[in-house]
Scaffold this active site. Structure first.
Site, PDB file in Angstrom:
ATOM      1  N   LYS A 229       0.449  -1.000  -0.119  1.00 27.91           N
ATOM      2  CA  LYS A 229      -0.171   0.095   0.128  1.00 27.91           C
ATOM      3  C   LYS A 229       0.933   1.385   0.422  1.00 27.91           C
ATOM      4  O   LYS A 229       2.331   1.053   0.254  1.00 27.91           O
ATOM      5  CB  LYS A 229      -0.987  -0.099   1.233  1.00 27.91           C
TER       6      LYS A 229
ATOM      7  N   ASP B 123      -2.345  -1.933   9.587  1.00 32.59           N
ATOM      8  CA  ASP B 123      -2.696  -1.743   8.475  1.00 32.59           C
ATOM      9  C   ASP B 123      -3.513  -2.763   7.661  1.00 32.59           C
ATOM     10  O   ASP B 123      -3.859  -3.415   6.678  1.00 32.59           O
ATOM     11  CB  ASP B 123      -0.863  -1.632   8.352  1.00 32.59           C
TER      12      ASP B 123
END
Length: 301
Positions: free
Chosen positions: A14, A141
Site C-alpha cells: 500500500k 494496516d
C-alpha cells in the site's frame, strides 16, 4: 509451484496518499485519517498442512523477515485457529516482493494473506466481518491489506470505509537502505508536536475528489503525510531522494507511511521508468520499483 493440498494468496503493498495524524491518545495510539491505496507490488503466502506452525520466506530481503511468532502471518494463523478451537498446524511460506520495513505494509500484507490462506485451507468459510475483526486485532494496516483498492482508515487506521477510484495511477517507490521503526517515527512526531495544538485528523475533500475522478494532477497536489517531518528528522538523507525523484519529473513525492520508502506519483508508465532509472542513478536509494494502483486486496490464487 504450489504443493497439493495447499492454498496460495496474493496480497498487495500500500501507499498512504494521505496520512493525517492526531495527538497521542491515552493508550499510546494516535487517531488517524489514513487514505490507503493498494499498489501492484505483491507478496504471496502459501499455507500447507503441517504437524506444527512453521514459517519460511524467500525473495527480496527475505533474510530480514522474522520466522517466529513475531511474524504477523504466524499470529494470524494462531488467532484464526484459536477462534475455531483448532490447532494452528500449518506451514506458511512467504514469497516476498514488498519492501521489508519500508512503510508499505509488507508485514501486514503477510498477516492478511496468511489469514485468508489458512481460512481456505482449513475450510472455515469465515465471514468477511470475522476476518476483518481478526485483521484489526493483528494491526492497524492489516484490514486494508485484506480489502485492497482504496479506503479511508479511521480510529488507529483499522476502521475502513472503501473509496471509489475513477482511474489508474502510476508510481515509483524508492527503497532505502535499512528500515524505520513505526513506533519510533510516531514517537518523533510526538516530540516534534509537543506543546503544539494537533488538529483532529480528517480526510482531504480535494484528495477524495481526485481519487474519485482518477485525476493524477489533482491527486499530486493533494498528497500529504503528517509523519513525513518526523521520518525526515530521523533520516535526513530521505530529503535527497525526494528531490532526486521530483527533479526527474515526478509530479509529487512523499515518504510512504512511516518510511523509509519514498513514493513518487508520475503521469504514465513511460515517466515511471524514467524516474525509476534516475533515482537508481542518483545513488540516493538502494533500488526503485515501478507500480500501478489501485490493486485488488488479498486474493486466493
Amino acid at each position: 509451484m504450489t504443493a497439493p493440498g495447499s492454498v496460495t494468496v496474493r496480497v498487495p503493498a500500500k501507499v498512504n496518499v494521505q496520512l493525517a495524524v492526531g495527538a497521542a491518545r491515552p493508550d499510546g495510539f494516535h487517531d488517524l485519517a489514513n487514505v490507503f491505496l493498494a499498489v501492484s507490488l505483491h507478496d504471496e503466502v502459501t499455507a500447507t498442512p503441517a504437524d506444527e506452525l512453521t514459517i519460511t520466506c524467500e525473495g527480496r530481503d527475505a533474510d530480514k523477515v522474522p520466522l517466529d511468532r513475531g511474524n504477523l502471518a504466524a499470529r494470524a494463523a494462531e488467532l484464526l485457529a484459536a477462534r475455531h478451537g483448532i490447532s494452528p498446524d500449518v506451514h506458511l511460506h512467504i514469497a516476498k516482493d514488498i519492501p521489508v520495513a519500508g512503510g508499505m505494509a509488507g508485514g501486514s500484507a503477510d498477516g492478511a494473506g496468511a489469514l485468508l490462506a489458512c481460512d481456505a485451507l482449513w475450510g472455515l468459510r469465515s465471514s468477511r466481518e470475522e476476518l476483518l475483526e481478526i485483521c484489526a486485532e493483528l494491526g492497524s494496516d492489516v484490514p486494508f491489506s485484506l480489502v485492497g483498492g482504496a479506503a479511508l482508515g479511521t480510529g488507529r487506521g483499522e476502521r475502513l470505509t472503501e473509496l471509489p477510484v475513477g482511474g489508474g495511477f502510476h508510481w515509483v517507490f524508492a527503497v532505502a537502505d535499512g528500515g524505520l521503526s513505526t513506533p519510533v517515527v510516531f514517537g518523533e512526531f510526538d516530540r516534534l508536536t509537543e506543546g503544539v495544538e494537533v488538529p483532529e485528523p480528517a480526510a482531504s475533500p480535494a484528495l477524495l475528489d481526485a481519487l474519485r475522478a482518477g485525476d493524477t494532477t489533482a491527486l499530486a497536489a493533494a498528497l500529504a503525510n503528517d509523519l513525513q517531518t518526523a521520518a525526515l528528522s530521523l533520516r535526513p538523507s530521505l530529503a535527497e531522494t525526494l528531490t532526486a525523484g521530483t527533479a526527474a519529473g515526478a509530479l509529487a513525492a512523499l515518504v510512504s507511511g512511516s518510511g523509509p520508502t519514498t513514493a513518487f506519483l508520475v503521469k504514465d508508465a513511460e515517466s515511471a521508468e524514467t524516474v525509476a532509472a534516475a533515482l537508481i542513478a542518483s545513488g540516493t536509494c538502494r533500488t526503485a520499483r515501478v507500480a500501478t494502483s489501485p490493486a485488488p486486496g488479498a486474493t486466493v490464487l
